[in-house]
Design a protein around this motif. Structure first.
Motif, PDB file in Angstrom:
ATOM      1  N   GLY A 136      12.569  21.653  34.817  1.00 26.69           N
ATOM      2  CA  GLY A 136      13.935  22.039  35.090  1.00 26.69           C
ATOM      3  C   GLY A 136      14.154  23.506  34.893  1.00 26.69           C
ATOM      4  N   CYS A 137      13.150  24.291  35.072  1.00 26.04           N
ATOM      5  CA  CYS A 137      13.180  25.740  35.075  1.00 26.04           C
ATOM      6  C   CYS A 137      13.284  26.337  33.692  1.00 26.04           C
ATOM      7  N   MET A 138      13.374  25.536  32.698  1.00 27.66           N
ATOM      8  CA  MET A 138      13.597  26.126  31.390  1.00 27.66           C
ATOM      9  C   MET A 138      12.565  25.654  30.410  1.00 27.66           C
ATOM     10  N   TYR A 139      11.311  25.633  30.853  1.00 29.23           N
ATOM     11  CA  TYR A 139      10.270  25.207  29.936  1.00 29.23           C
ATOM     12  C   TYR A 139      10.425  25.974  28.635  1.00 29.23           C
ATOM     13  N   ILE A 146      20.015  34.946  33.778  1.00 31.97           N
ATOM     14  CA  ILE A 146      20.514  34.098  34.860  1.00 31.97           C
ATOM     15  C   ILE A 146      19.427  33.077  35.267  1.00 31.97           C
ATOM     16  N   HIS A 147      19.862  31.854  35.480  1.00 32.06           N
ATOM     17  CA  HIS A 147      18.964  30.772  35.908  1.00 32.06           C
ATOM     18  C   HIS A 147      19.547  30.049  37.115  1.00 32.06           C
ATOM     19  N   HIS A 148      18.665  29.341  37.810  1.00 30.82           N
ATOM     20  CA  HIS A 148      19.155  28.281  38.683  1.00 30.82           C
ATOM     21  C   HIS A 148      18.645  26.963  38.099  1.00 30.82           C
ATOM     22  N   ALA A 184      18.344  27.476  24.582  1.00 26.72           N
ATOM     23  CA  ALA A 184      17.009  26.975  24.917  1.00 26.72           C
ATOM     24  C   ALA A 184      16.863  27.108  26.431  1.00 26.72           C
ATOM     25  N   HIS A 185      16.738  28.343  26.859  1.00 22.27           N
ATOM     26  CA  HIS A 185      16.685  28.567  28.311  1.00 22.27           C
ATOM     27  C   HIS A 185      15.636  29.577  28.714  1.00 22.27           C
ATOM     28  N   CYS A 186      15.157  30.379  27.787  1.00 21.98           N
ATOM     29  CA  CYS A 186      14.205  31.422  28.177  1.00 21.98           C
ATOM     30  C   CYS A 186      13.228  31.635  27.029  1.00 21.98           C
ATOM     31  N   GLY A 211      17.061  38.113  35.531  1.00 24.20           N
ATOM     32  CA  GLY A 211      16.717  36.776  35.997  1.00 24.20           C
ATOM     33  C   GLY A 211      15.703  36.213  35.013  1.00 24.20           C
ATOM     34  N   HIS A 212      15.716  34.913  34.844  1.00 26.50           N
ATOM     35  CA  HIS A 212      14.820  34.277  33.873  1.00 26.50           C
ATOM     36  C   HIS A 212      13.386  34.798  33.991  1.00 26.50           C
ATOM     37  N   GLY A 213      12.854  34.781  35.206  1.00 33.55           N
ATOM     38  CA  GLY A 213      11.447  35.126  35.400  1.00 33.55           C
ATOM     39  C   GLY A 213      11.116  36.586  35.143  1.00 33.55           C
ATOM     40  N   ASP A 262       9.831  31.734  38.964  1.00 34.64           N
ATOM     41  CA  ASP A 262      10.597  32.651  39.809  1.00 34.64           C
ATOM     42  C   ASP A 262      12.098  32.372  39.666  1.00 34.64           C
ATOM     43  N   CYS A 263      12.454  31.564  38.679  1.00 34.37           N
ATOM     44  CA  CYS A 263      13.864  31.309  38.369  1.00 34.37           C
ATOM     45  C   CYS A 263      14.569  32.652  38.224  1.00 34.37           C
ATOM     46  N   PRO A 264      15.721  32.883  38.794  1.00 30.64           N
ATOM     47  CA  PRO A 264      16.641  31.953  39.472  1.00 30.64           C
ATOM     48  C   PRO A 264      16.381  31.765  40.968  1.00 30.64           C
TER      49      PRO A 264
HETATM   50 ZN   LIG Z   1      15.437  29.463  34.325  1.00 31.05          ZN
END
Ligand SMILES: [Zn+2]
Length: 217
Positions: free
Chosen positions: A17-20, A76-78, A132-134, A188-190, A200-202
């Protein structure tokens, strides 16, 4: 080769879910040579109300003053999904990732499970606790000091809606004003300095250049 790596990352991305991000994060020290690596800045606490920026600021964006923290960056995430909202991500992050709850501070809907452009404030922001996102940044700074904003959608395949971007600009400008966060600290997260996850999130279609042109200096 690149394609293969990309597909592998994409699978990881979908699964996570993009937020390992393991919670709690271990303390990791990175030896970065890049001049882009910026340590969290210590800011003077802001006690004043947000400066008017001529746009609507929703009351629930203001955290309780008794717990309000200093924040030094915005990430920022998607979601990497077609649909979703805070409740759905909260359930997912609890049950699949075994986190305490949704990893983000804010979720901006795309009209599927919440209104298009609706800003949902999560318990992380209300309680001003570490996100808990990055994961993987030095000292876990991006989760401790960075504000996690997730736009619902998969911006490798689609683009954010106009309403989502308008809400994001409004929210980012509010946060910049309140915490003195410069444009250079919106990531961006990545591309967050030291982020430990290849993502490559977002999403490759996320208009970061446009966002930076619309927010504060
Ligand atoms: Zn993300």
């Amino acid at each position: 080769m690149f394609n293969r790596v990309f597909i592998a990352c994409g699978c990881l991305f979908v699964l996570s879910g993009c937020m390992y991000n393991d919670e709690p994060m271990p303390q990791i020290t990175y030896d970065y040579k890049s001049s882009e690596t910026v340590q969290p800045r210590l800011l003077t606490p802001t006690t004043s109300r947000p400066v008017s920026i001529g746009e609507n600021i929703l009351q629930d964006w203001l955290p309780p003053s008794s717990v309000e923290k200093k924040w030094t960056a915005i990430v920022i995430h998607h979601s990497g999904t077609k649909n979703g909202n805070t409740a759905i991500f909260d359930k997912w992050h609890r049950e699949s990732n075994h986190w305490q709850g949704v990893g983000y501070d804010f979720v901006i809907g795309n009209g599927t499970n919440s209104s298009d452009g609706q800003v949902e404030v999560t318990y992380r922001w209300q309680k001003q606790v570490t996100g808990a996102h990055c994961g993987g940044t030095a000292g876990n700074w991006a989760n401790k000091d960075g504000i996690g904003i997730c736009l619902v959608g998969d911006f490798d395949r689609t683009q954010p809606t106009n309403a989502q971007m308008q809400s994001l600009v409004r929210l980012v400008r509010f946060l910049q004003n309140r915490y003195g966060i410069p444009k250079s600290r919106i990531y961006g997260h990545g591309t967050t300095p030291g982020a430990g996850t290849v993502t490559d999130c977002p999403g490759r279609n996320f208009p970061m250049g446009w966002l930076k042109s619309q927010v504060g200096p």
